[in-house]
Design a protein around this motif. Structure first.
Motif, PDB file in Angstrom:
ATOM      1  N   LEU A   7       1.049  -1.232   0.045  1.00 40.98           N
ATOM      2  CA  LEU A   7       0.101  -0.005   0.069  1.00 40.98           C
ATOM      3  C   LEU A   7       0.881   1.168  -0.089  1.00 40.98           C
ATOM      4  CD1 LEU A   7      -2.679  -1.085   2.508  1.00 40.98           C
ATOM      5  CD2 LEU A   7      -2.684  -1.218   0.112  1.00 40.98           C
ATOM      6  N   TYR A   8       2.084   1.124   0.275  1.00 40.38           N
ATOM      7  CA  TYR A   8       3.153   2.327   0.428  1.00 40.38           C
ATOM      8  C   TYR A   8       3.638   2.686  -1.077  1.00 40.38           C
ATOM      9  CZ  TYR A   8       6.296  -1.731   0.909  1.00 40.38           C
ATOM     10  OH  TYR A   8       6.908  -2.800   0.849  1.00 40.38           O
ATOM     11  N   TYR A  48     -14.077  -3.146   0.378  1.00 39.22           N
ATOM     12  CA  TYR A  48     -12.912  -3.475   1.287  1.00 39.22           C
ATOM     13  C   TYR A  48     -13.440  -3.452   2.424  1.00 39.22           C
ATOM     14  CZ  TYR A  48     -12.789   1.292   2.416  1.00 39.22           C
ATOM     15  OH  TYR A  48     -12.879   2.744   2.987  1.00 39.22           O
ATOM     16  N   LEU A  70       1.771   2.437  -4.176  1.00 39.18           N
ATOM     17  CA  LEU A  70       0.594   2.433  -5.196  1.00 39.18           C
ATOM     18  C   LEU A  70       0.995   3.288  -6.376  1.00 39.18           C
ATOM     19  CD1 LEU A  70      -2.557   2.434  -2.885  1.00 39.18           C
ATOM     20  CD2 LEU A  70      -1.229   0.419  -3.925  1.00 39.18           C
ATOM     21  N   LEU A  99      -7.557   0.749  -2.180  1.00 38.27           N
ATOM     22  CA  LEU A  99      -6.301   0.463  -1.593  1.00 38.27           C
ATOM     23  C   LEU A  99      -5.664   1.877  -0.902  1.00 38.27           C
ATOM     24  CD1 LEU A  99      -4.734  -1.662  -4.424  1.00 38.27           C
ATOM     25  CD2 LEU A  99      -5.709  -2.502  -2.171  1.00 38.27           C
ATOM     26  N   ARG A 127      -4.806   2.014   2.919  1.00 33.74           N
ATOM     27  CA  ARG A 127      -3.576   2.891   3.530  1.00 33.74           C
ATOM     28  C   ARG A 127      -3.848   3.841   4.434  1.00 33.74           C
ATOM     29  NH1 ARG A 127      -0.355   5.222  -1.158  1.00 33.74           N
ATOM     30  NH2 ARG A 127      -1.809   6.680  -0.897  1.00 33.74           N
ATOM     31  N   TYR A 158       0.248  -3.112   4.214  1.00 35.53           N
ATOM     32  CA  TYR A 158       0.017  -4.016   3.066  1.00 35.53           C
ATOM     33  C   TYR A 158      -1.582  -4.271   3.185  1.00 35.53           C
ATOM     34  CZ  TYR A 158       5.122  -5.008   3.202  1.00 35.53           C
ATOM     35  OH  TYR A 158       6.358  -4.817   3.026  1.00 35.53           O
ATOM     36  N   GLY A 159      -1.780  -4.736   2.066  1.00 35.14           N
ATOM     37  CA  GLY A 159      -3.408  -4.942   1.935  1.00 35.14           C
ATOM     38  C   GLY A 159      -3.349  -6.342   1.123  1.00 35.14           C
ATOM     39  N   ASN A 216      -8.831  -5.215   6.216  1.00 30.45           N
ATOM     40  CA  ASN A 216      -7.633  -5.241   5.337  1.00 30.45           C
ATOM     41  C   ASN A 216      -7.682  -6.157   4.165  1.00 30.45           C
ATOM     42  OD1 ASN A 216      -5.531  -3.881   4.711  1.00 30.45           O
ATOM     43  ND2 ASN A 216      -4.132  -5.309   5.628  1.00 30.45           N
TER      44      ASN A 216
END
Ligand SMILES: CC(C)(COP(=O)(O)OP(=O)(O)OC[C@H]1O[C@@H](n2cnc3c(N)ncnc32)[C@H](O)[C@@H]1OP(=O)(O)O)[C@@H](O)C(=O)NCCC(=O)NCCS
Length: 161
Positions: free
Chosen positions: A8-9, A81, A11, A112, A116, A122-123, A87
């Motif tokens: 997720l960091y 989600y 994207l 996503l 975050r 993380y997803g 998550n």
């Protein structure tokens, strides 16, 4: 059906996709509580009861964990989600006639980003069908040994005897 992991960091930039949606006249936004029946019925009619049940759960959270793509008062796609598990991304789907325009990708990426913003690094994409789509759209990678995953032993509707 394996699960997939997404960073997720890391994207992709959403701006070009948002511009494309603007150009196409498509609005992608979180669903509103007042739209619950419309969205859940749309999912049930196009996909199945299980996905409709998962979509419904998203309307019990605030913020509602379901994005929709709309044009001219019609739903073109949805993405959830935190439905099956926290998550977890999914379910998601785009109207058959509207596929291939980037709607699935922007619904995925907006979800996503929301995951975050909840603090996850993380997803997880739960029980994927089209792994190639998630690899391409979000650099997702398959989680080894995740099949059968959370859906093992899932009850399904059995016709009456
Ligand atoms: C999967 C789905 C949501 C994709 O929606 P979409 O709007 O057609 O996808 P997009 O147009 O945003 O595609 C984004 C990219 O992924 C690619 N892609 C789309 N579907 C793909 C697939 N099944 N396999 C591999 N790549 C795929 C596209 O070619 C596109 O690539 P590009 O960026 O190079 O142009 C849609 O096909 C769908 O609703 N499928 C049925 C429901 C489903 O399987 N949901 C997922 C359950 S896990």
């Amino acid at each position: 059906m394996q699960d997939m992991l997404v960073k997720l960091y890391d994207l992709p930039d959403l701006h070009p996709m948002e511009q494309k949606m603007d150009h196409l006249g498509i609005v992608v936004r979180p669903a509103l509580a007042a739209e619950k029946s419309i969205v859940v019925n749309w999912v049930r009619e196009r996909f199945d009861e299980g996905w409709a049940s998962e979509a419904e759960i998203c309307f019990s959270y605030q913020p509602i964990s379901c994005f929709i793509a709309i044009k001219d008062q019609c739903i073109l796609g949805f993405a959830c989600y935190d439905a099956a598990y926290r998550n977890f991304f999914g379910p998601t789907g785009v109207e058959v006639s509207e596929r291939g325009q980037g709607i699935g990708k922007i619904l995925l990426l907006k979800s996503l980003v929301a995951m975050r913003e909840q603090g996850y690094a993380y997803g997880i994409i739960g029980g994927v069908g089209p792994a190639g789509f998630y690899e391409k759209a979000a650099n997702a990678t398959l989680i080894e040994g995740s099949d059968p995953g959370i859906y093992r032993g899932l009850l399904s509707i059995v016709p009456p005897i």
